[in-house]
Structure formats: C-alpha cells, structure tokens
Design a protein around this motif. Structure first.
Motif, short mmCIF file in Angstrom:
data_model
loop_
_atom_site.label_atom_id
_atom_site.label_comp_id
_atom_site.label_asym_id
_atom_site.label_seq_id
_atom_site.Cartn_x
_atom_site.Cartn_y
_atom_site.Cartn_z
N GLN A 10 10.54 -2.41 28.80
CA GLN A 10 11.42 -3.30 28.05
C GLN A 10 11.12 -3.23 26.55
O GLN A 10 12.04 -3.23 25.73
CB GLN A 10 11.27 -4.73 28.56
N GLU A 11 9.84 -3.15 26.18
CA GLU A 11 9.48 -3.02 24.77
C GLU A 11 9.98 -1.70 24.19
O GLU A 11 10.40 -1.64 23.04
CB GLU A 11 7.96 -3.11 24.61
N LEU A 12 9.97 -0.64 25.00
CA LEU A 12 10.43 0.67 24.55
C LEU A 12 11.94 0.74 24.41
O LEU A 12 12.46 1.24 23.41
CB LEU A 12 9.95 1.76 25.51
N THR A 13 12.65 0.21 25.40
CA THR A 13 14.10 0.42 25.47
C THR A 13 14.94 -0.82 25.15
O THR A 13 16.14 -0.70 24.90
CB THR A 13 14.51 0.88 26.88
N GLY A 14 14.34 -2.00 25.26
CA GLY A 14 15.11 -3.23 25.14
C GLY A 14 15.85 -3.58 26.42
O GLY A 14 16.61 -4.54 26.45
N LEU A 15 15.62 -2.81 27.47
CA LEU A 15 16.30 -3.01 28.76
C LEU A 15 15.31 -3.42 29.84
O LEU A 15 14.14 -3.01 29.81
CB LEU A 15 16.99 -1.71 29.19
N PRO A 16 15.77 -4.18 30.84
CA PRO A 16 14.88 -4.50 31.96
C PRO A 16 14.68 -3.27 32.84
O PRO A 16 15.45 -2.32 32.78
CB PRO A 16 15.64 -5.60 32.70
N PHE A 17 13.61 -3.30 33.64
CA PHE A 17 13.37 -2.21 34.59
C PHE A 17 13.45 -2.78 35.99
O PHE A 17 12.85 -3.81 36.28
CB PHE A 17 12.00 -1.57 34.36
N VAL A 18 14.20 -2.14 36.87
CA VAL A 18 14.32 -2.57 38.26
C VAL A 18 13.53 -1.59 39.12
O VAL A 18 13.84 -0.40 39.16
CB VAL A 18 15.81 -2.59 38.70
N TYR A 19 12.50 -2.09 39.78
CA TYR A 19 11.65 -1.24 40.61
C TYR A 19 12.29 -0.92 41.95
O TYR A 19 12.09 0.16 42.48
CB TYR A 19 10.30 -1.92 40.85
#
Length: 100
Positions: A84-93
């Motif tokens: 999220q810090e890198l892309t500004g997007l959430p990550f869905v596992y």
C-alpha cells in the motif's frame, strides 16, 4: 517478513515454500520498495532455522501468526502495508468465490 536487519540491508532472504504468491510479492517489494536484490532461498517455515542462514524470513499463515516478534528479537514487516505504501492500493491475499 521477519528480519533482524532493516530491509534495505537484507542480502539473503528465506522464502516459506507454502506460498508462491507471497514469495512473488516479497520479490517485487524487495526490488521496488526497498531497492534490494537479495539472494532468495526456499525454506520450510521455521523462524530459527531460516534466520540461521538468512537475514530475513518470509513466513505465512498459522506459523507466522504464532511468532511474537519482540521475544524473537525480530521486526515484523507487513507486506500488505508495504504494498500500500508503494502503490497507494490495497493488497488482497485471497478471495473466496462460489456460486449462489
């Protein structure tokens, strides 16, 4: 990821063989977020064994939930937060899907 060093100083990283997705995410974050190209080595999810031969260890699932970073003397790096810090997007596992 559990590490005894700052991520920018990690040179060898043990990857839990339980998940190729988390291993791929770790590789991407190493290159794009932390600017490192560590040697990646496959390993079974045992923090002590992994850190005996590596600077950091990717451990996923129940084995990761059982690790208390403070007594283990490690820092826990949240890959979802790093993404999220890198892309500004959430990550869905993972996602559950099924027919109605």
């Amino acid at each position: 990821v559990f590490t005894r060093l700052p991520m920018a100083r990690v040179r060898r990283l043990a990857l839990d063989t339980s998940s190729r997705t988390s291993a791929a995410l770790t590789r991407i974050l190493c290159a794009k977020r932390w600017g490192i190209a560590p040697e990646f080595v496959p390993a079974l999810p045992s923090l002590d064994d992994m850190l005996a031969t590596a600077d950091a260890a990717l451990i996923i699932g129940d084995p990761a939930l059982a690790i208390d970073p403070l007594p283990a003397g490690v820092e826990k790096v949240d890959l979802g937060l790093a993404w999220q810090e890198l892309t500004g997007l959430p990550f869905v596992y993972a996602a559950w899907a099924g027919r109605p």
